[in-house]
Design a protein around this motif. Structure first.
Motif, PDB file in Angstrom:
ATOM      1  N   SER A 218       0.799  -1.224   0.000  1.00 50.06           N
ATOM      2  CA  SER A 218       0.000   0.000   0.000  1.00 50.06           C
ATOM      3  C   SER A 218       0.831   1.273   0.000  1.00 50.06           C
ATOM      4  O   SER A 218       0.292   2.359  -0.194  1.00 50.06           O
ATOM      5  N   GLY A 219       2.128   1.161   0.257  1.00 47.31           N
ATOM      6  CA  GLY A 219       2.951   2.340   0.448  1.00 47.31           C
ATOM      7  C   GLY A 219       3.208   2.627   1.910  1.00 47.31           C
ATOM      8  O   GLY A 219       3.864   3.615   2.245  1.00 47.31           O
ATOM      9  N   PRO A 224       5.411   2.140  -3.573  1.00 45.50           N
ATOM     10  CA  PRO A 224       5.121   1.296  -4.744  1.00 45.50           C
ATOM     11  C   PRO A 224       5.928   1.670  -5.980  1.00 45.50           C
ATOM     12  O   PRO A 224       6.199   0.822  -6.831  1.00 45.50           O
ATOM     13  N   GLN A 232       3.880  -3.163  -9.147  1.00 44.95           N
ATOM     14  CA  GLN A 232       3.179  -1.887  -9.155  1.00 44.95           C
ATOM     15  C   GLN A 232       1.773  -2.031  -9.709  1.00 44.95           C
ATOM     16  O   GLN A 232       0.819  -1.453  -9.178  1.00 44.95           O
ATOM     17  N   THR A 235      -0.553  -3.684  -7.165  1.00 50.42           N
ATOM     18  CA  THR A 235      -0.950  -2.852  -6.021  1.00 50.42           C
ATOM     19  C   THR A 235      -2.225  -2.064  -6.280  1.00 50.42           C
ATOM     20  O   THR A 235      -2.930  -1.703  -5.339  1.00 50.42           O
ATOM     21  N   TYR A 236      -2.534  -1.795  -7.546  1.00 47.80           N
ATOM     22  CA  TYR A 236      -3.739  -1.014  -7.846  1.00 47.80           C
ATOM     23  C   TYR A 236      -5.019  -1.804  -7.567  1.00 47.80           C
ATOM     24  O   TYR A 236      -6.104  -1.227  -7.568  1.00 47.80           O
ATOM     25  N   ARG A 241      -3.950   0.841  -0.921  1.00 49.66           N
ATOM     26  CA  ARG A 241      -2.994   1.732  -1.595  1.00 49.66           C
ATOM     27  C   ARG A 241      -3.590   3.126  -1.740  1.00 49.66           C
ATOM     28  O   ARG A 241      -2.922   4.133  -1.507  1.00 49.66           O
ATOM     29  N   THR A 245      -2.333   6.663   0.252  1.00 50.29           N
ATOM     30  CA  THR A 245      -2.000   7.875  -0.502  1.00 50.29           C
ATOM     31  C   THR A 245      -2.810   9.060  -0.018  1.00 50.29           C
ATOM     32  O   THR A 245      -2.277  10.165   0.150  1.00 50.29           O
TER      33      THR A 245
END
Length: 287
Positions: A218-219, A224, A232, A235-236, A241, A245
């Motif tokens: 998720s960061g 990511p 990458q 992760t979407y 994620r 953000t």
């Protein structure tokens, strides 16, 4: 310069060297400044870029010293981090911890409680009553929705009072996006519990689908953008994620609408799909 900064943020370039227009005159006066902007999402590349810049300064200083026959003084390198000037990892970790707390409350607890109802046969008894399936699901999930909001409030207060994390965004926007993420987490918990009907299986699936991605992809722990391209893209898929953000933006940068609106829209779409799927899947299971 704005176009160059956009390229830096999108990782099209790794560093920007900014030389003022009056650089030649300023260097004669001894007041010249050169700015180096580095994308720190990939720490190794950022260190290499800084090393190249410092090496260039060192070469120039050596040449100037040889030309003037003495030491060159007055060269100062000043480093500054955007949005986290104190270089404190707590500023990034605390918003991620909020995501983990709300994931556990929204997805894991909901999946376990609903799966227990399936195991005990409580749902079958409830669905033969005049109460509709949507009303039953609302009655089971609203307490966890309110519990998630209470957890959010405690986390925000604790981040400010205990850890001193700055909050530069809007509290109303934070509440709205957190509610969207809670709806997504609740939808995931309902779908998993209806699909498995077992507490043990529901707990394992929920941890694999929600908690582990929220921690690793998720960061929260790793950016990511520093991951391989395939990872990458993966992760979407996970809602955490987008929520990480949003939280990091609201806490550290403020109301950046170009970041808030797209991520909030994705969470809203996920919430609608998952909640609708949970209602249909529950009704199908009963039928």
């Amino acid at each position: 310069m704005m176009e160059a900064e956009k390229m830096l943020m999108s990782a099209d370039v790794r560093a920007i060297v900014r030389i003022p227009r009056d650089f030649a005159r300023s260097i004669q006066l001894g007041t010249a400044e050169v700015q180096l902007l580095v994308n720190g999402s990939d720490s190794n590349t950022a260190r290499i870029s800084l090393g190249y810049a410092q090496g260039a300064v060192g070469v120039w200083a050596t040449k100037e010293a040889a030309r003037s026959g003495g030491q060159v003084s007055g060269i100062t390198i000043v480093s500054r981090l955007w949005f986290n000037e104190a270089n404190d990892s707590t500023y990034f970790l605390v918003p991620g911890l909020i995501v983990l707390v709300m994931t556990l409350i929204g997805a894991l607890l909901t999946a376990l409680v609903m799966a227990r109802e399936w195991e005990r046969g409580t749902f079958e008894a409830l669905f033969v009553t005049p109460v509709r399936s949507v009303e039953i699901l609302l009655g089971k999930t609203i307490p966890y929705f309110l519990l998630g909001l209470a957890g959010l409030a405690l986390c925000v207060v604790g981040s400010k009072l205990l850890f001193g994390v700055p909050f530069r965004g809007s509290l109303a926007i934070l509440t709205i996006v957190s509610m969207l993420y809670l709806l997504v987490a609740l939808g995931l918990g309902l779908v998993i519990s209806a699909a498995t009907k077992s507490q043990f299986v529901a707990s394992q699936v929920t941890l694999f689908v929600t908690f582990l991605p929220a921690m690793m992809l998720s960061g929260f722990m790793y950016d990511p953008r520093s991951m391989p391209l395939v990872v990458q893209v993966i992760t979407y898929i996970f809602p955490a994620r987008y929520f990480v953000t949003l939280l990091q933006t609201l806490f550290l940068a403020g109301n950046i609408w170009s970041v808030i609106l797209p991520n909030a829209a994705v969470l809203a779409g996920m919430a609608i799909v998952l909640l609708g799927l949970s209602v249909k899947l529950t009704a199908k299971r009963i039928a």
